[in-house]
Design a protein around this motif. Structure first.
Motif, PDB file in Angstrom:
ATOM      1  N   MET A  64     -16.334 -49.965  35.761  1.00  0.00           N
ATOM      2  CA  MET A  64     -15.664 -49.402  34.741  1.00  0.00           C
ATOM      3  C   MET A  64     -15.288 -49.808  33.894  1.00  0.00           C
ATOM      4  O   MET A  64     -15.883 -51.107  33.171  1.00  0.00           O
ATOM      5  N   THR A  65     -15.736 -48.835  32.465  1.00  0.00           N
ATOM      6  CA  THR A  65     -16.392 -49.216  31.528  1.00  0.00           C
ATOM      7  C   THR A  65     -14.720 -49.865  30.890  1.00  0.00           C
ATOM      8  O   THR A  65     -13.182 -48.589  30.601  1.00  0.00           O
ATOM      9  N   VAL A  66     -14.853 -51.045  30.220  1.00  0.00           N
ATOM     10  CA  VAL A  66     -13.603 -51.579  28.949  1.00  0.00           C
ATOM     11  C   VAL A  66     -14.393 -50.660  27.518  1.00  0.00           C
ATOM     12  O   VAL A  66     -15.144 -51.377  27.206  1.00  0.00           O
ATOM     13  N   SER A  67     -13.172 -49.989  26.945  1.00  0.00           N
ATOM     14  CA  SER A  67     -12.885 -50.170  25.494  1.00  0.00           C
ATOM     15  C   SER A  67     -13.425 -51.422  24.821  1.00  0.00           C
ATOM     16  O   SER A  67     -12.989 -52.524  25.026  1.00  0.00           O
ATOM     17  N   THR A  68     -14.067 -51.189  23.476  1.00  0.00           N
ATOM     18  CA  THR A  68     -13.686 -52.397  22.633  1.00  0.00           C
ATOM     19  C   THR A  68     -12.760 -52.462  21.360  1.00  0.00           C
ATOM     20  O   THR A  68     -13.145 -53.537  20.599  1.00  0.00           O
ATOM     21  N   ARG A 105      -8.162 -58.017  36.387  1.00  0.00           N
ATOM     22  CA  ARG A 105      -9.382 -57.958  35.210  1.00  0.00           C
ATOM     23  C   ARG A 105     -10.620 -57.720  36.428  1.00  0.00           C
ATOM     24  O   ARG A 105     -11.292 -56.621  36.063  1.00  0.00           O
ATOM     25  N   GLN A 106     -11.060 -58.643  36.810  1.00  0.00           N
ATOM     26  CA  GLN A 106     -12.458 -58.863  37.938  1.00  0.00           C
ATOM     27  C   GLN A 106     -12.229 -58.255  38.162  1.00  0.00           C
ATOM     28  O   GLN A 106     -13.346 -56.921  39.039  1.00  0.00           O
ATOM     29  N   THR A 107     -11.193 -57.963  39.534  1.00  0.00           N
ATOM     30  CA  THR A 107     -11.108 -56.694  40.634  1.00  0.00           C
ATOM     31  C   THR A 107     -11.607 -55.097  39.930  1.00  0.00           C
ATOM     32  O   THR A 107     -12.019 -54.587  40.123  1.00  0.00           O
ATOM     33  N   LEU A 108     -11.183 -55.097  39.253  1.00  0.00           N
ATOM     34  CA  LEU A 108     -10.764 -53.690  38.447  1.00  0.00           C
ATOM     35  C   LEU A 108     -12.445 -53.412  37.841  1.00  0.00           C
ATOM     36  O   LEU A 108     -12.993 -52.088  37.417  1.00  0.00           O
ATOM     37  N   ARG A 109     -13.001 -54.098  36.958  1.00  0.00           N
ATOM     38  CA  ARG A 109     -14.453 -54.230  37.353  1.00  0.00           C
ATOM     39  C   ARG A 109     -15.279 -54.667  37.679  1.00  0.00           C
ATOM     40  O   ARG A 109     -16.692 -54.441  37.755  1.00  0.00           O
ATOM     41  N   GLY A 110     -15.172 -54.776  39.087  1.00  0.00           N
ATOM     42  CA  GLY A 110     -15.832 -54.850  39.783  1.00  0.00           C
ATOM     43  C   GLY A 110     -17.297 -56.220  40.004  1.00  0.00           C
ATOM     44  O   GLY A 110     -17.957 -56.226  40.727  1.00  0.00           O
ATOM     45  N   LEU A 111     -16.187 -57.270  39.661  1.00  0.00           N
ATOM     46  CA  LEU A 111     -17.278 -58.632  38.958  1.00  0.00           C
ATOM     47  C   LEU A 111     -16.231 -59.750  40.683  1.00  0.00           C
ATOM     48  O   LEU A 111     -15.311 -59.621  40.523  1.00  0.00           O
ATOM     49  N   PRO A 112     -17.060 -61.074  40.584  1.00  0.00           N
ATOM     50  CA  PRO A 112     -16.871 -61.944  41.836  1.00  0.00           C
ATOM     51  C   PRO A 112     -15.593 -62.231  41.460  1.00  0.00           C
ATOM     52  O   PRO A 112     -15.595 -63.063  39.679  1.00  0.00           O
ATOM     53  N   GLY A 113     -14.319 -62.945  41.887  1.00  0.00           N
ATOM     54  CA  GLY A 113     -13.120 -63.542  41.418  1.00  0.00           C
ATOM     55  C   GLY A 113     -13.490 -65.220  42.081  1.00  0.00           C
ATOM     56  O   GLY A 113     -12.786 -65.960  41.271  1.00  0.00           O
ATOM     57  N   GLY A 137     -16.670 -72.972  49.330  1.00  0.00           N
ATOM     58  CA  GLY A 137     -17.365 -72.971  50.509  1.00  0.00           C
ATOM     59  C   GLY A 137     -17.568 -71.887  50.999  1.00  0.00           C
ATOM     60  O   GLY A 137     -18.390 -71.279  51.922  1.00  0.00           O
ATOM     61  N   ALA A 138     -17.415 -70.064  50.704  1.00  0.00           N
ATOM     62  CA  ALA A 138     -17.682 -69.030  51.055  1.00  0.00           C
ATOM     63  C   ALA A 138     -19.318 -69.036  50.859  1.00  0.00           C
ATOM     64  O   ALA A 138     -20.133 -69.263  49.908  1.00  0.00           O
ATOM     65  N   HIS A 139     -19.543 -67.791  51.605  1.00  0.00           N
ATOM     66  CA  HIS A 139     -21.159 -67.230  51.765  1.00  0.00           C
ATOM     67  C   HIS A 139     -21.579 -67.617  50.479  1.00  0.00           C
ATOM     68  O   HIS A 139     -22.584 -67.070  50.691  1.00  0.00           O
ATOM     69  N   GLY A 140     -20.922 -66.874  49.333  1.00  0.00           N
ATOM     70  CA  GLY A 140     -21.269 -66.307  48.740  1.00  0.00           C
ATOM     71  C   GLY A 140     -20.121 -65.539  47.927  1.00  0.00           C
ATOM     72  O   GLY A 140     -19.004 -65.974  47.758  1.00  0.00           O
ATOM     73  N   PRO A 141     -20.598 -65.118  46.700  1.00  0.00           N
ATOM     74  CA  PRO A 141     -19.291 -64.488  45.514  1.00  0.00           C
ATOM     75  C   PRO A 141     -19.298 -62.930  45.998  1.00  0.00           C
ATOM     76  O   PRO A 141     -19.553 -62.662  46.420  1.00  0.00           O
ATOM     77  N   ARG A 142     -17.550 -62.842  45.883  1.00  0.00           N
ATOM     78  CA  ARG A 142     -17.011 -61.616  46.028  1.00  0.00           C
ATOM     79  C   ARG A 142     -16.508 -61.424  45.299  1.00  0.00           C
ATOM     80  O   ARG A 142     -15.624 -62.330  44.864  1.00  0.00           O
ATOM     81  N   VAL A 143     -16.201 -60.371  45.546  1.00  0.00           N
ATOM     82  CA  VAL A 143     -14.885 -59.210  44.551  1.00  0.00           C
ATOM     83  C   VAL A 143     -13.675 -59.271  45.464  1.00  0.00           C
ATOM     84  O   VAL A 143     -13.583 -58.716  46.208  1.00  0.00           O
ATOM     85  N   LEU A 144     -12.538 -60.489  45.063  1.00  0.00           N
ATOM     86  CA  LEU A 144     -11.005 -59.788  45.663  1.00  0.00           C
ATOM     87  C   LEU A 144     -10.181 -58.897  45.098  1.00  0.00           C
ATOM     88  O   LEU A 144     -10.317 -58.416  44.736  1.00  0.00           O
ATOM     89  N   GLY A 145      -8.775 -58.817  46.252  1.00  0.00           N
ATOM     90  CA  GLY A 145      -7.745 -58.248  46.202  1.00  0.00           C
ATOM     91  C   GLY A 145      -8.306 -57.142  46.835  1.00  0.00           C
ATOM     92  O   GLY A 145      -8.982 -56.876  47.228  1.00  0.00           O
ATOM     93  N   ALA A 146      -6.940 -55.998  46.318  1.00  0.00           N
ATOM     94  CA  ALA A 146      -6.731 -54.891  47.350  1.00  0.00           C
ATOM     95  C   ALA A 146      -6.039 -54.081  46.290  1.00  0.00           C
ATOM     96  O   ALA A 146      -5.474 -55.158  45.529  1.00  0.00           O
ATOM     97  N   ILE A 147      -6.072 -52.760  45.683  1.00  0.00           N
ATOM     98  CA  ILE A 147      -5.890 -52.037  44.531  1.00  0.00           C
ATOM     99  C   ILE A 147      -5.137 -51.396  44.969  1.00  0.00           C
ATOM    100  O   ILE A 147      -5.516 -50.952  46.476  1.00  0.00           O
TER     101      ILE A 147
END
Length: 375
Positions: A1-5, A347-355, A362-372
């Motif tokens: 997702m592109t975020v305006s500056t 915001r992390q979720t909408l940007r496709g970034l791990p939370g 202790g998770a196996h790795g970074p994950r994008v969290l949440g349901a939209i």
């Protein structure tokens, strides 16, 4: 997702924690340096609070009751959102998303079948319908599915807001349960639940005074710590477990407390028990900071516990080498921190970034969290 500056990057975060004291909501602008524009809070209706507390333990007709409680919670969330929009003079379309954590009623990761579960009551579809704003919810379950604890999720946010390059820092959130974020100078962020926060103190205060919490810790300060009881409480095995670890009312419940108090002699003063429970919380937090604090010399405290002057004084006394103060000193008042964290996570979720931080949960790795749930 592109975020305006060039335009505001607005999110709303909602948090109702294990203290069950109500809902905190914040309107946050992430354009440039994060800024909380508005804060609103509301207490739970007495009946809803009682039902949410009851649903923390097995009971009759749970599925039906949980569904209706989730509806009522979403309606209460929507009221806080509308209040924030009115305060800011904004339309719903100005806000990119709402991060709505929901109300945790069971937290049993990695148990039973190896995966376990964490359950937050919520109806994010109803919230999106009421507000006309996209909702991000169910943040914890993906981390649990990836082998993690699903908690705590706030250390990454704490690092983004409070972290300083080359400076070791601790952030302690005292809600119903306490969790510690370790922000060392080398940037290797850690964090875990360290034990009870306000849950036991509030329950005892409600039972004996009729008040939902011990205002400023004054009732505890009027009592005397019971050494044998304190030693017994501190023997709880969870406190000695190494991270990653998390807990909730599944462990630190009124039933657990009643078991601990069963051997008290008749005539024990209720205020002495309150003093001991407050000392227990302070010791659990201070011991965790001392054991895992990586030589940090500053401890920022947020959550409702930061408003308990007696508790804060005890933590400070137990950590004489550490400067203990509320997060207000760093520009974010204690009751805004967790709500802002879930705005950040949305915001992390909408940007496709791990939370999550895998080393924390202790998770196996970074994950994008949440349901939209789209508007």
């Amino acid at each position: 997702m592109t975020v305006s500056t060039s335009t505001p990057d607005l999110y709303i975060g909602l948090m109702s924690g294990t203290s069950l004291d109500g809902i905190d909501g914040v309107l946050v602008d992430f354009q440039g340096r994060m800024k909380v524009l508005q804060h609103a809070s509301t207490r739970f209706a007495v009946g809803l609070r009682a039902e949410l507390l009851e649903l923390n333990t097995p009971g009759e007709n749970e599925l039906h009751r949980a569904a209706l409680a989730a509806n009522a919670l979403a309606e209460s969330y929507a009221e806080v959102v509308q209040l924030l929009l009115r305060q800011a003079g904004l339309r719903a379309s100005s806000v990119r998303a709402i991060g709505a954590h929901g109300q945790t009623v069971r937290h049993r990761p990695q148990m039973f079948d190896g995966t376990g579960y964490t359950l937050q009551l919520n109806n994010p579809a109803l919230l999106a319908e009421r507000c006309g704003i996209s909702v991000v919810a169910d943040f914890r379950s993906r981390d649990v599915a990836a082998g993690g604890q699903g908690a705590p999720l706030v250390p990454a946010f704490h690092q983004s807001v409070f972290g300083r390059p080359g400076q070791a820092l601790l952030v302690l959130n005292i809600g119903g349960i306490s969790n510690l974020s370790v922000l060392p100078a080398d940037g290797e962020v850690g964090g875990f639940d360290c034990g009870p926060g306000n849950a036991l103190m509030d329950a005892w205060c409600q039972r004996h005074t009729g008040q939902p919490y011990d205002d400023n810790g004054a009732w505890a300060a009027s009592g005397s710590v019971l050494p044998a009881l304190l030693e017994q409480l501190l023997a709880e095995p969870f406190l000695q477990q190494p991270p990653p670890k998390s807990t909730g009312r599944d462990l630190f419940s009124l039933g657990w407390l009643q078991q601990q108090l069963a051997a008290l002699p008749p005539g024990t003063r209720a205020e002495d028990v309150q003093a001991t429970l407050t000392e227990f919380t302070a010791r659990a937090c201070a011991d965790a900071a001392r054991r895992w604090g990586r030589d940090a010399q500053q401890l920022l405290v947020c959550g409702g516990g930061a408003l308990n002057g007696h508790l804060m004084a005890r933590i400070g006394a137990l950590l004489p080498e550490v400067h203990v103060q509320s997060t207000t000193a760093s520009g974010l008042p204690p009751l805004q921190v967790e709500a802002a964290a879930f705005a950040w996570l949305a915001r992390q979720t909408l940007r496709g970034l791990p939370g999550n931080l895998a080393r924390v949960t202790g998770a196996h790795g970074p994950r994008v969290l949440g349901a939209i749930y789209p508007a």
